[in-house]
Design a protein around this motif. Structure first.
Motif, PDB file in Angstrom:
ATOM      1  N   UNK A  77       0.829  -1.208   0.000  1.00  0.00           N
ATOM      2  CA  UNK A  77       0.000   0.000   0.000  1.00  0.00           C
ATOM      3  C   UNK A  77       0.859   1.252   0.000  1.00  0.00           C
ATOM      4  N   UNK A  78       1.943   1.227   0.769  1.00  0.00           N
ATOM      5  CA  UNK A  78       2.771   2.423   0.896  1.00  0.00           C
ATOM      6  C   UNK A  78       4.000   2.419   0.003  1.00  0.00           C
ATOM      7  N   UNK A  79       4.084   1.460  -0.925  1.00  0.00           N
ATOM      8  CA  UNK A  79       5.303   1.386  -1.736  1.00  0.00           C
ATOM      9  C   UNK A  79       5.337   2.501  -2.785  1.00  0.00           C
ATOM     10  N   UNK A  80       6.549   2.995  -3.071  1.00  0.00           N
ATOM     11  CA  UNK A  80       6.658   4.003  -4.133  1.00  0.00           C
ATOM     12  C   UNK A  80       7.669   3.628  -5.205  1.00  0.00           C
ATOM     13  N   UNK A  81       8.563   2.654  -4.908  1.00  0.00           N
ATOM     14  CA  UNK A  81       9.588   2.293  -5.889  1.00  0.00           C
ATOM     15  C   UNK A  81       8.965   1.552  -7.069  1.00  0.00           C
ATOM     16  N   UNK A  82       8.160   0.541  -6.772  1.00  0.00           N
ATOM     17  CA  UNK A  82       7.565  -0.235  -7.856  1.00  0.00           C
ATOM     18  C   UNK A  82       6.689   0.630  -8.763  1.00  0.00           C
ATOM     19  N   UNK A  83       5.743   1.403  -8.218  1.00  0.00           N
ATOM     20  CA  UNK A  83       4.946   2.249  -9.114  1.00  0.00           C
ATOM     21  C   UNK A  83       5.796   3.272  -9.855  1.00  0.00           C
ATOM     22  N   UNK A  84       6.855   3.781  -9.219  1.00  0.00           N
ATOM     23  CA  UNK A  84       7.688   4.774  -9.888  1.00  0.00           C
ATOM     24  C   UNK A  84       8.440   4.174 -11.069  1.00  0.00           C
ATOM     25  N   UNK A  85       8.903   2.933 -10.934  1.00  0.00           N
ATOM     26  CA  UNK A  85       9.723   2.337 -11.988  1.00  0.00           C
ATOM     27  C   UNK A  85       8.911   1.583 -13.030  1.00  0.00           C
ATOM     28  N   UNK A  86       7.915   0.836 -12.591  1.00  0.00           N
ATOM     29  CA  UNK A  86       7.167   0.032 -13.559  1.00  0.00           C
ATOM     30  C   UNK A  86       5.683   0.417 -13.629  1.00  0.00           C
ATOM     31  N   UNK A  87       5.299   1.459 -12.898  1.00  0.00           N
ATOM     32  CA  UNK A  87       3.885   1.797 -12.795  1.00  0.00           C
ATOM     33  C   UNK A  87       3.342   2.619 -13.951  1.00  0.00           C
ATOM     34  N   UNK A  88       4.129   3.569 -14.427  1.00  0.00           N
ATOM     35  CA  UNK A  88       3.604   4.448 -15.463  1.00  0.00           C
ATOM     36  C   UNK A  88       2.484   5.303 -14.902  1.00  0.00           C
ATOM     37  N   UNK A  89       1.778   6.015 -15.752  1.00  0.00           N
ATOM     38  CA  UNK A  89       0.722   6.907 -15.258  1.00  0.00           C
ATOM     39  C   UNK A  89      -0.443   6.131 -14.660  1.00  0.00           C
ATOM     40  N   UNK A  90      -0.767   4.986 -15.180  1.00  0.00           N
ATOM     41  CA  UNK A  90      -1.915   4.212 -14.702  1.00  0.00           C
ATOM     42  C   UNK A  90      -1.629   3.527 -13.375  1.00  0.00           C
ATOM     43  N   UNK A  91      -0.349   3.280 -13.125  1.00  0.00           N
ATOM     44  CA  UNK A  91      -0.004   2.531 -11.924  1.00  0.00           C
ATOM     45  C   UNK A  91       0.461   3.427 -10.801  1.00  0.00           C
TER      46      UNK A  91
END
Lengths: 293, 364
Positions: free
Chosen positions: A229-243
């Motif tokens: 829930x609180x992660x920011x590395x994964x969405x920042x690297x592989x998330x893109x705008x939708x993630x």
């Protein structure tokens, strides 16, 4: 005279505990409590002309909860947390079950293999998925070179799917460890008793092993949910705008947007949600541990 | 085939250790059979082979006439009372007792009735809702018993079920077990290292040593006619006097021990003069006379008094033979013909015994 004697007695009695527990206490105070208090305080201020104005108000919270955009980010983050937890649970359980009951001689090696990735950089482990899922990544290379697809698949990365996949991979050990620990503690005599009373292996799993390992499952689920829930590395690297997830939004408020008060308000909301989940989880854990102990 | 359980040449090894080395045993319906032996003799492994937690390397195991070597534990018509009880900690007493019926898919109402019946049988009706951790050792034992018996197995296997209880409770549980077994008519196979417990409970005892059954018989057989020195030593107390056969006189054997003392024993098995043997004599079979008195019955040998140990119900007196070998005499305090309290170390005494009480074994 007596006063001085008293002081020295008090000093002697407290010197030990103060020396032992003082430093860690101060550390927690300085680097955990104080920052949280600051965040909490800031969440009630506002920004004007790139300066934080100490003007007590609830606008930030209104904006965070009332605003469609931010409510959606919170919802998406929580949903990813739930999805990741639900996907990781069976994987971690099967792995832990295998390690605890089936692997025998290999159990220590298996345990080691599951835990080892935790020694390497978190960032690196997320980045690897970019190399696997990317436009010119491993999966697409194999698919295009074998002619299975004409064009690289684009849905593999920069969306919620890739965020979930990465988080499942990252958080598996955190879910595995508490389950494994609780499975390992189960007295094999219970399993024999169950079989002796006529329960086939699957029945024994459902009626004996799963209930007895519930404390581990709950602990693992709390870890996994809160960390994803609180992660920011994964969405920042592989998330893109939708993630995009809530932590990314908070970071941007503290960075590019320069709205510390609003970022603080979002952080406080995240903290409240996480604390609520932990409280509920501990309650459930206590209940199931009470039944197990 | 009348046997509920029979083992034919069953063998089981763990690595290089042969835990069970060719056990053949047949248990009749409603019979109480005890596997008795020191730890590591293979008795628990034998039990686990019957319950299915171990698989035999060789030999056949039959339950109710069906070969079960390859049948998993959950499909064998036997139930076990475990040494640690193994009550499920997350289930209540009633849920524990009903577990077997519940996994077999018996209807809830039927389970409830049966559970009530069996809890009443073991006197724990008021504990139905309790959790196992709230029970005393004796109560856990009863729950374990009810949980196994409710399935109405052909055979109940019990693995040292009373070893965790204190002496008083153990004795009353022994009687209770025996009564329950008689009332239910279920065969019990009971594992213990406690020879007294085996005596109290069993119809037949299988004495085990090093993976084999060394003697199988009624408690009287085992106690009064032990087949070898091991059984004689393991079941009850015994004095062992090593010696050599000196003379055979009709139905009596004369044995000379290393100190030159002559002993007499009945001729119960063929022995030859000059053969190294061991004479076994129970402490309870020996009487003690003053050294000068010659009116005692049976055979008498000279010895000197060493010490007295007062145990309450009995007195144990140690005497030394001329060769230095020690012999223990045991009797009720009032049963001695001499005043043992007046004896001082070194006083001459006469050890007397009825000849037929002595047993002769080959020296191992």
């Amino acid at each position: 005279m007596t006063r001085r004697a008293d002081t020295s007695v008090v000093l002697r009695r407290w010197r030990g505990p103060v020396l032992v527990f003082g430093p860690p206490f101060l550390f927690v105070l300085a680097f955990l409590v104080y920052p949280y208090l600051t965040v909490f305080e800031n969440s009630f201020y506002r920004v004007a002309d790139y300066v934080v104005v100490r003007d007590f108000n609830f606008d930030n919270f209104e904006r965070a909860i009332g605003g469609e955009l931010y409510r959606r980010v919170l919802y998406v983050s929580a949903r990813i947390g739930v999805i990741v937890t639900l996907i990781t649970l069976p994987l971690a359980y099967l792995l832990a079950y295998y390690a605890a009951f089936v692997a025998r001689r290999w159990r220590h090696l298996l345990y080691f293999l599951v835990v080892t990735p935790l020694w390497t950089s978190f960032l690196l482990r997320v980045y690897v998925w970019k190399l696997i899922l990317g436009r010119t990544g491993l999966v697409n290379n194999v698919l295009t070179s074998t002619g299975a697809v004409d064009e690289p698949l684009s849905f593999l990365i920069y969306n919620q799917f890739s965020v979930c996949l990465t988080l499942v991979y990252i958080l598996l050990p955190f879910f595995f460890l508490p389950i494994y620990t609780s499975l390992e503690k189960i007295d094999p005599a219970y399993l024999e008793a169950s079989a002796d009373l006529g329960a086939p292996p699957l029945r024994t799993l459902i009626r004996v092993i799963v209930p007895l390992s519930m404390p581990g499952v709950i602990t693992g689920a709390i870890f996994t949910f809160c960390l994803s829930f609180g992660d920011f590395v994964a969405p920042a690297l592989v998330g893109g705008p939708g993630g995009l997830m809530v932590s990314n939004v908070i970071i941007s408020q503290f960075g590019a947007a320069f709205d510390w008060p609003f970022g603080s308000a979002l952080a406080v909301l995240v903290l409240i949600i996480v604390l609520a989940v932990i409280a509920l989880g501990s309650l459930a854990e206590k209940k199931s541990a009470g039944a197990v102990a | 085939m009348d046997a509920v359980v029979s083992l034919a040449g069953v063998t089981k090894a763990f690595g290089r250790i042969r835990a069970v080395a060719g056990v053949t045993l047949s248990i009749a319906e409603g019979e109480f059979v005890t596997l008795l032996g020191p730890s590591g003799c293979g008795k628990t492994t034998t039990l686990r082979l019957i319950s299915g937690f171990e698989t035999a390397d060789a030999g056949d195991i039959f339950i109710a006439g069906r070969r079960v070597n390859d049948v998993p534990p959950y499909r064998r018509d036997v139930n076990t009372v475990f040494q640690s009880y193994a009550l499920f900690p997350h289930l209540s007493v009633a849920e524990n007792v009903g577990y077997g019926l519940s996994v077999k898919g018996v209807a809830r109402a039927a389970i409830r009735g049966k559970v009530a019946e069996f809890l009443a049988r073991v006197g724990l009706t008021d504990k139905a809702k309790a959790m196992p951790r709230q029970l005393s050792g004796g109560q856990m034992q009863r729950v374990a018993l009810a949980r196994a018996l409710i399935n109405e197995p052909k055979v109940l296997l019990l693995d040292e079920p009373l070893s965790a209880l204190d002496a008083k409770l153990r004795q009353s549980m022994q009687i209770e077990l025996k009564h329950m077994q008689r009332n239910l008519g279920i065969a019990f196979i009971y594992v213990t290292h406690d020879q007294e417990e085996a005596m109290v409970l069993s119809d037949r005892i299988a004495v085990m040593n090093e993976g084999r059954i060394v003697q199988l018989g009624t408690p009287e057989d085992i106690f009064e006619r032990p087949g070898d020195v091991f059984v004689a030593a393991f079941v009850g107390d015994n004095n062992f006097v090593p010696g050599t056969v000196a003379r055979i006189d009709g139905s009596t054997v004369e044995i000379v021990d290393f100190g030159g003392t002559v002993w007499k024993a009945p001729l119960t098995r063929p022995v030859a003069v000059g053969r190294p043997v061991v004479l076994a004599l129970r402490p309870q079979a020996i009487s003690l006379d003053a050294g000068s008195d010659s009116n005692g019955r049976g055979h008498r040998v000279a010895a000197t008094f060493r010490e007295t140990i007062y145990v309450g119900t009995t007195v144990r007196i140690t005497v030394a033979l001329p060769g230095g070998h020690l012999v223990e005499v045991q009797g009720a305090p009032a049963g001695f013909r001499i005043d043992y309290r007046a004896l001082r170390p070194g006083d001459p005494v006469a050890v007397g015994y009825p000849t037929e009480a002595a047993l002769v074994f080959d020296r191992p």
